[in-house]
Design an enzyme around this catalytic site. Structure first.
Site, PDB file in Angstrom:
ATOM      1  N   LYS A  22      10.201 -14.390   0.524  1.00  0.00           N
ATOM      2  CA  LYS A  22       9.117 -15.386   0.675  1.00  0.00           C
ATOM      3  C   LYS A  22       7.784 -14.745   0.314  1.00  0.00           C
ATOM      4  O   LYS A  22       6.973 -15.336  -0.409  1.00  0.00           O
ATOM      5  CB  LYS A  22       9.054 -15.872   2.119  1.00  0.00           C
ATOM      6  CG  LYS A  22       7.799 -16.653   2.466  1.00  0.00           C
ATOM      7  CD  LYS A  22       7.788 -17.159   3.897  1.00  0.00           C
ATOM      8  CE  LYS A  22       7.245 -16.142   4.851  1.00  0.00           C
ATOM      9  NZ  LYS A  22       5.780 -15.998   4.875  1.00  0.00           N
ATOM     10  N   ASN A  23       7.550 -13.531   0.793  1.00  0.00           N
ATOM     11  CA  ASN A  23       6.237 -12.917   0.621  1.00  0.00           C
ATOM     12  C   ASN A  23       6.028 -12.290  -0.760  1.00  0.00           C
ATOM     13  O   ASN A  23       4.915 -11.863  -1.070  1.00  0.00           O
ATOM     14  CB  ASN A  23       5.975 -11.920   1.745  1.00  0.00           C
ATOM     15  CG  ASN A  23       5.822 -12.653   3.074  1.00  0.00           C
ATOM     16  OD1 ASN A  23       5.647 -13.881   3.101  1.00  0.00           O
ATOM     17  ND2 ASN A  23       5.924 -11.930   4.173  1.00  0.00           N
ATOM     18  N   ARG A  93      -0.808 -19.641   4.689  1.00  0.00           N
ATOM     19  CA  ARG A  93      -1.783 -18.539   4.563  1.00  0.00           C
ATOM     20  C   ARG A  93      -1.808 -18.031   3.125  1.00  0.00           C
ATOM     21  O   ARG A  93      -2.863 -17.680   2.595  1.00  0.00           O
ATOM     22  CB  ARG A  93      -1.351 -17.417   5.520  1.00  0.00           C
ATOM     23  CG  ARG A  93      -2.047 -16.081   5.277  1.00  0.00           C
ATOM     24  CD  ARG A  93      -3.172 -15.827   6.187  1.00  0.00           C
ATOM     25  NE  ARG A  93      -3.793 -14.539   5.927  1.00  0.00           N
ATOM     26  CZ  ARG A  93      -4.959 -14.175   6.442  1.00  0.00           C
ATOM     27  NH1 ARG A  93      -5.606 -14.988   7.230  1.00  0.00           N
ATOM     28  NH2 ARG A  93      -5.484 -13.008   6.157  1.00  0.00           N
ATOM     29  N   CYS A 117       0.796 -18.507  10.177  1.00  0.00           N
ATOM     30  CA  CYS A 117       1.306 -18.301  11.542  1.00  0.00           C
ATOM     31  C   CYS A 117       0.139 -18.092  12.507  1.00  0.00           C
ATOM     32  O   CYS A 117      -0.803 -17.366  12.221  1.00  0.00           O
ATOM     33  CB  CYS A 117       2.210 -17.088  11.579  1.00  0.00           C
ATOM     34  SG  CYS A 117       3.608 -17.319  10.497  1.00  0.00           S
ATOM     35  N   ARG A 122      -6.688 -14.576  12.150  1.00  0.00           N
ATOM     36  CA  ARG A 122      -6.248 -14.207  10.795  1.00  0.00           C
ATOM     37  C   ARG A 122      -7.486 -14.190   9.894  1.00  0.00           C
ATOM     38  O   ARG A 122      -7.690 -15.059   9.067  1.00  0.00           O
ATOM     39  CB  ARG A 122      -5.197 -15.199  10.255  1.00  0.00           C
ATOM     40  CG  ARG A 122      -3.965 -15.418  11.100  1.00  0.00           C
ATOM     41  CD  ARG A 122      -3.003 -14.248  11.159  1.00  0.00           C
ATOM     42  NE  ARG A 122      -2.433 -13.788   9.923  1.00  0.00           N
ATOM     43  CZ  ARG A 122      -1.332 -14.282   9.375  1.00  0.00           C
ATOM     44  NH1 ARG A 122      -0.731 -15.326   9.934  1.00  0.00           N
ATOM     45  NH2 ARG A 122      -0.847 -13.785   8.255  1.00  0.00           N
ATOM     46  N   ASP A 304       6.635  -7.949  10.648  1.00  0.00           N
ATOM     47  CA  ASP A 304       7.423  -9.184  10.573  1.00  0.00           C
ATOM     48  C   ASP A 304       8.806  -9.043  11.186  1.00  0.00           C
ATOM     49  O   ASP A 304       9.534 -10.040  11.294  1.00  0.00           O
ATOM     50  CB  ASP A 304       7.542  -9.658   9.118  1.00  0.00           C
ATOM     51  CG  ASP A 304       6.228 -10.184   8.611  1.00  0.00           C
ATOM     52  OD1 ASP A 304       6.079 -10.357   7.383  1.00  0.00           O
ATOM     53  OD2 ASP A 304       5.315 -10.401   9.430  1.00  0.00           O
ATOM     54  N   ARG A 396      10.359 -22.499   7.373  1.00  0.00           N
ATOM     55  CA  ARG A 396       9.261 -22.063   6.480  1.00  0.00           C
ATOM     56  C   ARG A 396       9.684 -20.814   5.715  1.00  0.00           C
ATOM     57  O   ARG A 396       9.264 -20.606   4.579  1.00  0.00           O
ATOM     58  CB  ARG A 396       8.004 -21.730   7.271  1.00  0.00           C
ATOM     59  CG  ARG A 396       7.198 -22.910   7.740  1.00  0.00           C
ATOM     60  CD  ARG A 396       5.851 -22.459   8.255  1.00  0.00           C
ATOM     61  NE  ARG A 396       5.195 -21.617   7.262  1.00  0.00           N
ATOM     62  CZ  ARG A 396       4.185 -20.776   7.576  1.00  0.00           C
ATOM     63  NH1 ARG A 396       3.764 -20.671   8.794  1.00  0.00           N
ATOM     64  NH2 ARG A 396       3.627 -20.049   6.632  1.00  0.00           N
TER      65      ARG A 396
HETATM   66  C1  EPZ Z   1       0.994 -10.819   5.045  1.00  0.00           C
HETATM   67  O1  EPZ Z   1      -0.021 -11.462   5.803  1.00  0.00           O
HETATM   68  C2  EPZ Z   1       2.277 -11.580   5.303  1.00  0.00           C
HETATM   69  N1  EPZ Z   1       2.142 -12.949   4.834  1.00  0.00           N
HETATM   70  C3  EPZ Z   1       2.605 -11.576   6.797  1.00  0.00           C
HETATM   71  O2  EPZ Z   1       3.888 -12.176   6.948  1.00  0.00           O
HETATM   72  C4  EPZ Z   1       2.702 -10.133   7.269  1.00  0.00           C
HETATM   73  O3  EPZ Z   1       2.865 -10.143   8.676  1.00  0.00           O
HETATM   74  C5  EPZ Z   1       1.435  -9.354   6.901  1.00  0.00           C
HETATM   75  O4  EPZ Z   1       1.183  -9.462   5.492  1.00  0.00           O
HETATM   76  C6  EPZ Z   1       1.567  -7.866   7.230  1.00  0.00           C
HETATM   77  O5  EPZ Z   1       2.652  -7.316   6.540  1.00  0.00           O
HETATM   78  C7  EPZ Z   1       2.379 -13.195   3.518  1.00  0.00           C
HETATM   79  O6  EPZ Z   1       2.699 -12.298   2.765  1.00  0.00           O
HETATM   80  C8  EPZ Z   1       2.235 -14.619   3.077  1.00  0.00           C
HETATM   81  P1  EPZ Z   1      -2.612  -8.472   6.117  1.00  0.00           P
HETATM   82  P2  EPZ Z   1      -1.572 -11.056   5.553  1.00  0.00           P
HETATM   83  O7  EPZ Z   1      -3.791  -8.892   5.342  1.00  0.00           O
HETATM   84  O8  EPZ Z   1      -1.770 -10.731   4.135  1.00  0.00           O
HETATM   85  C9  EPZ Z   1      -6.265  -7.798   9.055  1.00  0.00           C
HETATM   86  C10 EPZ Z   1       5.487 -13.725   7.688  1.00  0.00           C
HETATM   87  O9  EPZ Z   1       6.000 -13.925   8.791  1.00  0.00           O
HETATM   88  N2  EPZ Z   1      -7.084  -8.496   8.045  1.00  0.00           N
HETATM   89  O10 EPZ Z   1      -1.747  -7.353   5.594  1.00  0.00           O
HETATM   90  O11 EPZ Z   1      -2.397 -12.101   6.190  1.00  0.00           O
HETATM   91  C11 EPZ Z   1      -5.217  -8.678   9.703  1.00  0.00           C
HETATM   92  O12 EPZ Z   1      -5.760  -9.412  10.788  1.00  0.00           O
HETATM   93  C12 EPZ Z   1       4.002 -13.457   7.605  1.00  0.00           C
HETATM   94  O13 EPZ Z   1       6.108 -13.683   6.589  1.00  0.00           O
HETATM   95  C13 EPZ Z   1      -8.442  -8.661   8.264  1.00  0.00           C
HETATM   96  O14 EPZ Z   1      -8.962  -8.267   9.302  1.00  0.00           O
HETATM   97  O15 EPZ Z   1      -1.675  -9.717   6.418  1.00  0.00           O
HETATM   98  C14 EPZ Z   1      -4.207  -7.667  10.152  1.00  0.00           C
HETATM   99  O16 EPZ Z   1      -4.661  -7.066  11.356  1.00  0.00           O
HETATM  100  C15 EPZ Z   1       3.322 -13.476   8.964  1.00  0.00           C
HETATM  101  N3  EPZ Z   1      -9.192  -9.283   7.321  1.00  0.00           N
HETATM  102  C16 EPZ Z   1      -4.239  -6.601   9.048  1.00  0.00           C
HETATM  103  O17 EPZ Z   1      -5.502  -6.779   8.396  1.00  0.00           O
HETATM  104  C17 EPZ Z   1      -8.645  -9.737   6.147  1.00  0.00           C
HETATM  105  O18 EPZ Z   1      -9.384 -10.278   5.286  1.00  0.00           O
HETATM  106  C18 EPZ Z   1      -3.143  -6.753   8.019  1.00  0.00           C
HETATM  107  O19 EPZ Z   1      -3.093  -8.097   7.589  1.00  0.00           O
HETATM  108  C19 EPZ Z   1      -7.261  -9.566   5.937  1.00  0.00           C
HETATM  109  C20 EPZ Z   1      -6.501  -8.938   6.894  1.00  0.00           C
END
Ligand code: EPZ
Length: 419
Positions: A22-23, A93, A117, A122, A304, A396
């Site tokens: 998915k990702n 997202r 989610c 986020r 995840d 999803r």
């Molecule tokens: C991706 O989310 C995935 N979603 C998530 O999977 C996954 O949990 C996550 O990466 C971590 O591996 C998709 O790929 C669609 P991040 P993403 O930016 O990109 C902070 C699932 O179940 N952050 O790597 O949103 C954030 O809060 C989903 O498949 C900021 O602060 O995650 C987190 O603490 C759920 N500001 C950390 O960085 C930003 O602008 C990592 O988040 C972006 C992120």
């Protein structure tokens, strides 16, 4: 609202075909906007997030030709900027990737705030920061985010690893004027899949060292056919189900190397794991053992799989500690797990699981897709009947979830409406 009813206590045994990630699929789908000619994607998972992404692309004028349930041809030649549907972006997202993808050829886009989610804040500040670093005009308001302009190469060091912001930077840099140098970038298999796809289409991308990416913008990309990489989180989820119920499960169409941060943890918890070409086999000869783990960006243990591991730890003989520094508030599902008799303390972004309990069936509500999988694990391992509401959240990210469980010998039924 859909409800999954589970009669637990049965071993799961048999085979599951792992679908496309998915990702990985979401970045690949939105990357089609960078092209001026058709691209073909195969091994797309038949999940609702992919349908949402396709609906968004269609609303931007991308022509979509379906070739079976897991293959599409996307023709972006008549794509045009427009305001995306709030109902669609609010559900996904990954719609954030439209910002980087649109900056390539469309030149502008208005994106109502993306959803995803709801396991805590986020933020999207890093997405905005890296796109602005590339010279784009990015405005964030109550309504959402808009992007305008032509991207220019930039040097950008990520202060912490972000999968999404890395994807957006890659999409914006592919057709940018000049060179972009990223450091501290995400290294998840689904990010590397996007890089491989873009390279195949003529992008000039180098990965000189872990977390470093150098992109020399090119004027255009040529059409390609590409197979989405297997979903490592789906694979890890079914491995955890096998471990929880004690049966022997073989995964097919999987990439064992992608799970190298996960397999040692499952082995520590009692799994015996065999790997083959495209296959993984797991069974549990003894009891479930406790574990102490913290999630981390790849090649760390994936957040995840944190909910599934916490649910598995409830079955362990002893105390486990599962920390999630990536999403410290991603433990909302624990209140649902406690309904099965689980003894879990949550504080400071970690769950302390006291284990040793034989879960009892319960009526639970899935808060998001990975937590829904965790509640399913608990239900499968429980004595008696469980019901999991909001099953549509599981759909999803997991194709044929109920059908796969039945094929593994689980006694599950799906119904519309509340339990
Ligand atoms: C991706 O989310 C995935 N979603 C998530 O999977 C996954 O949990 C996550 O990466 C971590 O591996 C998709 O790929 C669609 P991040 P993403 O930016 O990109 C902070 C699932 O179940 N952050 O790597 O949103 C954030 O809060 C989903 O498949 C900021 O602060 O995650 C987190 O603490 C759920 N500001 C950390 O960085 C930003 O602008 C990592 O988040 C972006 C992120």
């Amino acid at each position: 609202m859909k409800t999954l009813t589970v009669s637990g206590g049965r071993e799961l045994s048999g085979e599951v075909r792992i679908r496309g990630s998915k990702n990985a699929a979401l970045p690949l789908l939105f990357a089609s906007l960078l092209f001026s000619e058709p691209v073909e994607l195969d091994n797309l998972p038949a999940i609702t997030d992919v349908e949402t992404a396709l609906a968004l692309l269609s609303s931007l004028g991308v022509k979509i030709i379906r070739k079976g349930s897991e293959r599409v041809v996307l023709d972006p030649s008549s794509a045009r900027p427009s305001v995306c549907d709030r109902g669609l972006t609010g559900a996904l997202r990954g719609s954030l990737y439209l910002l980087g993808a649109a900056s390539g050829r469309l030149g502008e886009l208005a994106l109502p705030h993306p959803g995803g989610c709801n396991f805590g804040a986020r933020p999207i500040d890093l997405h905005l920061e890296v796109l602005r670093a590339m010279g784009l005009t990015v405005r964030a308001t109550e309504e959402g985010v808009s992007v305008k302009g032509r991207p220019k190469g930039a040097v950008f060091e990520f202060p912490y690893v972000s999968v999404g912001a890395t994807v957006n930077a890659l999409l914006a840099a592919t057709l940018a004027e000049g060179r972009t140098v990223l450091t501290g970038a995400a290294r998840e298999p689904h990010v590397l899949d996007l890089i491989a796809f873009l390279r195949l289409a003529g992008a000039r991308i180098a990965t000189p060292s872990p977390g470093a990416v150098v992109i020399d913008g090119v004027p255009r990309l040529h059409g390609v056919t590409y197979r989405v990489c297997p979903d490592m989180i789906e694979a890890g989820t079914y491995l955890s189900f096998a471990l929880a119920t004690g049966g022997a499960v073989t995964l097919r169409a999987v990439e064992p190397a992608h799970l190298f941060p996960v397999l040692p943890v499952l082995s520590e918890m009692g799994a015996k794991i065999g790997t083959g070409v495209g296959t993984l086999t797991v069974f549990r000869p003894g009891r479930v053992a406790p574990v102490r783990i913290a999630t981390a960006p790849y090649p760390g243990f994936p957040t995840d799989l944190q909910p599934q591991l916490t649910a598995l730890a409830c079955l362990a003989d002893g105390e486990s500690v599962i920390a999630d520094p990536i999403f410290p508030t991603r433990f909302g599902y624990v209140s649902e797990l406690r309904k099965t008799g689980a003894k879990i303390k949550v504080a400071d972004g970690r769950a302390t699981v006291f284990g040793g309990t034989r879960p009892a069936g319960a009526k639970m509500t899935a808060p998001d897709l990975r937590a829904g999988a965790a509640l399913t694990l608990a239900a499968l391992a429980s004595e008696g009947e469980s019901r999991i509401m909001r099953y549509e959240l599981i759909e999803r990210g997991y194709a044929d979830f109920c059908r796969n469980l039945v094929s593994l010998g689980a006694c599950v039924t799906l119904s519309d409406g509340d339990a």
